[in-house]
Design a protein around this motif. Structure first.
Motif, short mmCIF file in Angstrom:
data_model
loop_
_atom_site.label_atom_id
_atom_site.label_comp_id
_atom_site.label_asym_id
_atom_site.label_seq_id
_atom_site.Cartn_x
_atom_site.Cartn_y
_atom_site.Cartn_z
N ARG A 337 4.01 0.66 3.14
CA ARG A 337 3.34 -0.43 2.43
C ARG A 337 3.77 -0.42 0.97
NH1 ARG A 337 -1.68 -3.31 1.86
NH2 ARG A 337 -1.16 -4.78 0.19
N THR A 338 4.41 -1.50 0.52
CA THR A 338 4.66 -1.65 -0.91
C THR A 338 3.36 -2.07 -1.58
OG1 THR A 338 5.32 -3.96 -0.65
CG2 THR A 338 7.07 -2.29 -0.50
N CYS A 339 3.33 -1.97 -2.91
CA CYS A 339 2.06 -2.17 -3.61
C CYS A 339 2.07 -3.36 -4.57
CB CYS A 339 1.69 -0.90 -4.37
SG CYS A 339 1.24 0.47 -3.28
N THR A 340 3.04 -4.24 -4.43
CA THR A 340 3.12 -5.37 -5.37
C THR A 340 1.96 -6.33 -5.23
OG1 THR A 340 4.57 -6.49 -3.79
CG2 THR A 340 5.64 -5.26 -5.57
N SER A 341 1.28 -6.34 -4.09
CA SER A 341 0.14 -7.26 -3.92
C SER A 341 -1.14 -6.70 -4.53
CB SER A 341 -0.08 -7.56 -2.44
OG SER A 341 -0.47 -6.39 -1.74
N PHE A 342 -1.14 -5.45 -4.98
CA PHE A 342 -2.32 -4.87 -5.62
C PHE A 342 -2.25 -5.11 -7.13
CE2 PHE A 342 -1.96 -2.11 -1.82
CZ PHE A 342 -3.26 -2.25 -1.32
N PRO A 343 -3.19 -5.86 -7.71
CA PRO A 343 -3.18 -6.04 -9.17
C PRO A 343 -3.20 -4.70 -9.90
CG PRO A 343 -4.74 -7.54 -8.14
CD PRO A 343 -4.29 -6.60 -7.06
N GLY A 344 -2.29 -4.56 -10.84
CA GLY A 344 -2.20 -3.32 -11.62
C GLY A 344 -1.14 -2.37 -11.13
N LEU A 345 -0.55 -2.65 -9.96
CA LEU A 345 0.54 -1.83 -9.45
C LEU A 345 1.80 -2.68 -9.34
CD1 LEU A 345 -1.20 0.21 -6.59
CD2 LEU A 345 -0.82 0.88 -8.97
N GLY A 346 2.94 -2.01 -9.40
CA GLY A 346 4.20 -2.72 -9.30
C GLY A 346 5.05 -2.20 -8.16
N ASP A 347 6.32 -2.55 -8.18
CA ASP A 347 7.22 -2.20 -7.09
C ASP A 347 7.77 -0.78 -7.21
OD1 ASP A 347 8.28 -2.88 -4.66
OD2 ASP A 347 10.04 -3.91 -5.46
N ASP A 348 7.20 0.00 -8.12
CA ASP A 348 7.56 1.42 -8.19
C ASP A 348 6.51 2.29 -7.49
OD1 ASP A 348 5.78 0.62 -10.18
OD2 ASP A 348 6.43 2.12 -11.61
N TYR A 349 5.57 1.64 -6.76
CA TYR A 349 4.55 2.35 -6.00
C TYR A 349 4.65 1.98 -4.52
CZ TYR A 349 2.14 3.22 -10.46
OH TYR A 349 1.83 3.61 -11.74
N VAL A 350 4.34 2.95 -3.68
CA VAL A 350 4.16 2.68 -2.25
C VAL A 350 2.91 3.42 -1.78
CG1 VAL A 350 6.62 2.32 -1.77
CG2 VAL A 350 5.63 4.61 -1.50
N ARG A 351 2.35 2.94 -0.68
CA ARG A 351 1.21 3.62 -0.06
C ARG A 351 1.64 4.09 1.32
NH1 ARG A 351 -3.44 -0.04 1.99
NH2 ARG A 351 -2.04 0.06 3.78
N LEU A 352 1.32 5.34 1.62
CA LEU A 352 1.74 5.96 2.87
C LEU A 352 0.54 6.49 3.62
CD1 LEU A 352 4.77 7.99 1.48
CD2 LEU A 352 4.93 6.03 3.03
N ALA A 353 0.41 6.10 4.87
CA ALA A 353 -0.62 6.70 5.72
C ALA A 353 -0.26 8.14 6.03
CB ALA A 353 -0.75 5.91 7.02
N VAL A 354 -1.27 8.98 6.23
CA VAL A 354 -1.05 10.35 6.68
C VAL A 354 -1.04 10.33 8.20
CG1 VAL A 354 -1.96 12.70 6.71
CG2 VAL A 354 -2.14 11.31 4.62
N ARG A 355 0.04 10.82 8.78
CA ARG A 355 0.18 10.80 10.23
C ARG A 355 0.34 12.23 10.76
NH1 ARG A 355 0.70 5.77 12.39
NH2 ARG A 355 1.50 6.77 14.27
N ARG A 356 0.76 12.37 12.01
CA ARG A 356 0.91 13.69 12.63
C ARG A 356 2.11 14.42 12.03
NH1 ARG A 356 -0.81 13.21 18.90
NH2 ARG A 356 -2.18 11.40 18.75
#
Length: 378
Positions: A337-356
């Motif tokens: 998930r990129t974070c450009t749709s979150f106000p206050g974050l830019g394209d230098d952030y990503v969100r990662l789920a924790v998986r197995r």
């Protein structure tokens, strides 16, 4: 940051889990959707399959059995009348805003976009309380409390999405006190609460017998039991507040299969959830350490997902943007998930789920190839 326009709606409807935009949608390793990687539990799936034998009958329009069980399972003092259910937690947001018609929605930012989207659809202005990366998105609850006005609806995500940071009991109480003294309402979104470690505070535990009308809690089975395809969410609050929300809901907010799944989770799921929660905590520590070794900055938090700032070169420039990393992971059939749709974050952030563990290793190996290829190009 105050405003009301279509951009809130557009950004609010951007989510992870967009596997259907790709070929063979069930053949991807999806780090963009923050759900329990060890579910759904087999006992709840069996209950859901059994319910398919009764789909020729309308479900209970009032969802009485489900609401009564939810009240008991959650220890919710107002009982069945203090519970509303919905087609996922997000399905309850617009009815909630329509029911109370707040003068303003007050949000810490960045946070989940559907809150602002629902407010904008209802014509309610949105005011943002910016959080900054320099102090790892600390809440500064006292400053937020000072901004509360009469008639506000304040929304706190516990823990916050996408930062993963949890609200302490003191911080939540500070905001709640401001709401109760100034005539505002507080919505606590606890959809990630049961997957967080160490355990985070919830107002529900201390207010079972005297539930304030100013407070509502939003939860779902989606994340806890890995069932986004069935859509079962619920709202806990005072009797009058919940009745007002239910008046704006569709006639059958939960289907029979989803209801059966949720009931089985409440009957047998506590021990299963406790076990998987600890496994997720272990995997969070593993993935955080592996990403840090590779030059990613991992923000501290308690949730089952990580907010990550991408590596930078010696000149302080981002080596690859989030959108570019997302694109280069496609041949590996991995989504993030990129974070450009979150106000206050830019394209230098990503969100990662924790998986197995094996899936987290696969992500790290793919990232190694992506960034090694970029170094060779440079």
């Amino acid at each position: 940051m105050t405003g009301m326009n279509s951009s809130w709606v557009a950004s609010g409807h951007v989510h992870g889990g967009r596997i259907h935009e790709h070929d063979d949608p069930y053949g991807w390793l999806d780090f963009s959707a923050n759900i329990n990687p060890y579910g759904p539990p087999a006992f709840a799936l069996r209950a859901a399959r059994k319910a398919l034998g009764h789909v020729q009958v309308y479900p209970d329009q009032e969802s009485r059995h489900l609401r009564r069980t939810l009240a008991s399972w959650s220890g919710h003092g107002p009982g069945e009348e203090g519970v509303a259910v919905g087609n996922g937690a997000s399905d309850l947001l617009l009815p909630l805003v329509l029911a109370f018609r707040p003068k303003r929605l007050l949000l810490p930012l960045p946070t989940f976009g559907e809150y602002a989207a629902a407010a904008s659809l209802a014509g309610v202005p949105v005011a943002g309380h910016p959080l900054v990366p320099e102090d790892e998105f600390a809440y500064r609850a006292d400053e937020l409390a000072e901004r509360v006005r009469p008639g506000d609806l304040v929304v706190l995500c516990q823990p916050n999405n996408p930062t993963g940071r949890g609200w302490s009991e003191e911080e939540t109480e500070c905001v709640l006190k401001a709401c109760t003294t100034k005539g505002a309402r507080l919505l606590l979104d606890e959809c990630f609460l049961h997957l967080s470690w160490p355990p985070l505070a919830t107002l529900a535990a201390s207010r079972r017998d005297a539930w304030p009308e100013e407070v509502l809690l939003l939860r779902a089975f989606t994340k806890d039991f890995a069932v986004p395809g069935l859509r079962v969410g619920y709202l806990l609050g005072g009797r009058r507040a919940v009745a007002a929300v239910r008046a704006f809901q569709q006639s059958w907010p939960v289907n029979a299969v989803g209801e059966a799944f949720a009931l089985a989770c409440m009957e047998k799921g506590d021990a299963w959830l406790a076990r998987t929660r600890k496994r997720i905590a272990s995997e969070r520590a593993f993935l955080s350490a592996e990403l840090a070794k590779r030059g990613f900055f991992v923000f501290s938090g308690a949730a089952n997902f990580l907010l990550v700032r991408l590596p930078r070169n010696d000149a302080g420039q981002v080596v690859l943007s989030g959108s570019e990393v997302q694109r280069r992971l496609l041949p590996f059939r991995i989504l993030l998930r990129t974070c450009t749709s979150f106000p206050g974050l830019g394209d230098d952030y990503v969100r990662l789920a924790v998986r197995r563990r094996e899936e987290n290793r696969r992500l790290c190996a793919a990232l190694d190839e992506v960034f090694e290829g970029e170094r060779r190009r440079g």
